[in-house]
Design a protein around this motif. Structure first.
Motif, PDB file in Angstrom:
ATOM      1  N   ARG A  39       0.813  -1.222   0.000  1.00 45.99           N
ATOM      2  CA  ARG A  39       0.000   0.000   0.000  1.00 45.99           C
ATOM      3  C   ARG A  39       0.849   1.276   0.000  1.00 45.99           C
ATOM      4  NH1 ARG A  39      -2.842  -3.940   2.525  1.00 45.99           N
ATOM      5  NH2 ARG A  39      -5.071  -4.077   2.038  1.00 45.99           N
ATOM      6  N   TRP A  40       2.169   1.107  -0.003  1.00 37.56           N
ATOM      7  CA  TRP A  40       3.071   2.258  -0.074  1.00 37.56           C
ATOM      8  C   TRP A  40       4.006   2.063  -1.251  1.00 37.56           C
ATOM      9  CZ3 TRP A  40       1.545   0.239   4.645  1.00 37.56           C
ATOM     10  CH2 TRP A  40       0.875   1.137   5.490  1.00 37.56           C
ATOM     11  N   ALA A 122       0.874   5.333  -6.733  1.00 38.08           N
ATOM     12  CA  ALA A 122       1.426   4.308  -7.617  1.00 38.08           C
ATOM     13  C   ALA A 122       1.578   4.874  -9.029  1.00 38.08           C
ATOM     14  CB  ALA A 122       0.518   3.080  -7.639  1.00 38.08           C
ATOM     15  N   PRO A 123       2.689   4.597  -9.700  1.00 40.05           N
ATOM     16  CA  PRO A 123       2.888   5.128 -11.052  1.00 40.05           C
ATOM     17  C   PRO A 123       1.821   4.685 -12.054  1.00 40.05           C
ATOM     18  CG  PRO A 123       4.971   4.351 -10.148  1.00 40.05           C
ATOM     19  CD  PRO A 123       3.890   3.913  -9.193  1.00 40.05           C
ATOM     20  N   TRP A 124       1.316   3.468 -11.886  1.00 37.69           N
ATOM     21  CA  TRP A 124       0.310   2.944 -12.810  1.00 37.69           C
ATOM     22  C   TRP A 124      -0.920   2.475 -12.042  1.00 37.69           C
ATOM     23  CZ3 TRP A 124       0.448   2.717 -18.121  1.00 37.69           C
ATOM     24  CH2 TRP A 124       1.681   2.914 -18.737  1.00 37.69           C
ATOM     25  N   LEU A 165      -1.578  -4.430  -5.437  1.00 42.93           N
ATOM     26  CA  LEU A 165      -2.601  -4.689  -4.432  1.00 42.93           C
ATOM     27  C   LEU A 165      -3.890  -4.994  -5.179  1.00 42.93           C
ATOM     28  CD1 LEU A 165      -3.670  -4.383  -1.400  1.00 42.93           C
ATOM     29  CD2 LEU A 165      -4.219  -2.046  -2.044  1.00 42.93           C
ATOM     30  N   THR A 166      -4.631  -6.004  -4.736  1.00 44.04           N
ATOM     31  CA  THR A 166      -5.916  -6.306  -5.376  1.00 44.04           C
ATOM     32  C   THR A 166      -6.993  -5.478  -4.687  1.00 44.04           C
ATOM     33  OG1 THR A 166      -6.129  -8.221  -3.906  1.00 44.04           O
ATOM     34  CG2 THR A 166      -5.247  -8.621  -6.110  1.00 44.04           C
ATOM     35  N   HIS A 167      -7.254  -4.304  -5.246  1.00 46.00           N
ATOM     36  CA  HIS A 167      -8.201  -3.373  -4.633  1.00 46.00           C
ATOM     37  C   HIS A 167      -9.569  -3.541  -5.299  1.00 46.00           C
ATOM     38  CE1 HIS A 167      -9.639  -0.037  -2.404  1.00 46.00           C
ATOM     39  NE2 HIS A 167      -9.746   0.777  -3.430  1.00 46.00           N
ATOM     40  N   PHE A 190      -5.786  -2.542  -9.857  1.00 48.78           N
ATOM     41  CA  PHE A 190      -4.408  -2.801  -9.448  1.00 48.78           C
ATOM     42  C   PHE A 190      -3.580  -1.511  -9.446  1.00 48.78           C
ATOM     43  CE2 PHE A 190      -5.603  -6.828 -11.638  1.00 48.78           C
ATOM     44  CZ  PHE A 190      -5.281  -7.764 -10.654  1.00 48.78           C
ATOM     45  N   PRO A 191      -3.176  -0.977  -8.290  1.00 48.60           N
ATOM     46  CA  PRO A 191      -2.106   0.019  -8.284  1.00 48.60           C
ATOM     47  C   PRO A 191      -0.778  -0.721  -8.440  1.00 48.60           C
ATOM     48  CG  PRO A 191      -2.859  -0.389  -6.049  1.00 48.60           C
ATOM     49  CD  PRO A 191      -3.705  -1.247  -6.948  1.00 48.60           C
TER      50      PRO A 191
END
Length: 220
Positions: A39-40, A122-124, A165-167, A190-191
């Motif tokens: 998450r970071w 997150a970049p993507w 992360l599976t958000h 996904f981030p």
């Protein structure tokens, strides 16, 4: 020689010696056992080629009748990421305000809340969509197929040193609206990026093998 009504091609992968196969299995397990949900994220850029390779890996997943009922939509656009974060947090606030004691208790050790800054950091952001129809025709085993593809996608990212992360904010229909995907169902958000230098993850243990596997002869 078998007779077919449709084109078939030979499939003759190399037969590995047992020891080599097991060694590969151990290495693959050790690779995935080091994976964690993050998450970071670091702001360091991630090349688009890495996203493309992960989607190529996802495309190798098995699917019902080989319909491949998925679409991955990727963005680096800061304004779009901000809008996605705002909409996701609006859904999350409603969830955290609801009285669901068992689920809240399960989440307690993760120390999560409705704030999802990683969606901008997150970049993507990559969103996996499930296609219930293709060219006006129903797809089959859609959820199972997309789930397997997402698993391959996650493994590919981890193999390149990336984290995700599976958000799954609920509901996620805002993603179909924001990304112009009518008729498709957002499946996972996904981030994606490199873990931040000061990244931390919960101290968790995975289910032991004897709780995950039952070997049986099928007799009562």
């Amino acid at each position: 020689m078998r007779e077919h009504r449709h084109p078939f091609i030979p499939f003759t992968p190399p037969r590995l010696p047992i020891d080599e196969g097991l060694e590969r299995g151990h290495r693959f397990y050790e690779l995935l056992d080091a994976r964690r949900s993050v998450r970071w994220f670091s702001p360091d850029p991630v090349p688009q080629e890495a996203i493309e390779l992960a989607v190529k890996a996802a495309n190798t997943a098995p699917s019902g009748a080989h319909q491949q009922p998925w679409r991955f939509v990727a963005t680096q656009n800061p304004d779009l990421k901000k809008r996605i974060r705002e909409a996701a947090e609006a859904e999350e606030r409603q969830f955290y305000d609801r009285d669901v004691p068992d689920w809240h208790a399960a989440l307690e050790r993760l120390e999560t809340d409705a704030t999802k800054e990683f969606l901008e950091e997150a970049p993507w952001l990559v969103i996996a969509f499930a296609q219930k129809q293709q060219n006006g025709k129903k797809t089959y085993y859609t959820n199972e197929s997309v789930g397997i593809a997402c698993g391959f996608f996650i493994a590919a990212l981890h193999s390149m040193g990336l984290a995700t992360l599976t958000h799954t904010p609920n509901p996620m229909t805002f993603l179909a609206d924001l990304l112009g995907r009518p008729g498709e169902r957002p499946y996972i958000l996904f981030p994606i990026g490199y873990p931040a230098a000061d990244c931390e993850v919960p101290d968790l243990t995975r289910k032991p093998l004897d709780e995950a596997l039952t070997v049986t002869d099928g007799l009562a």
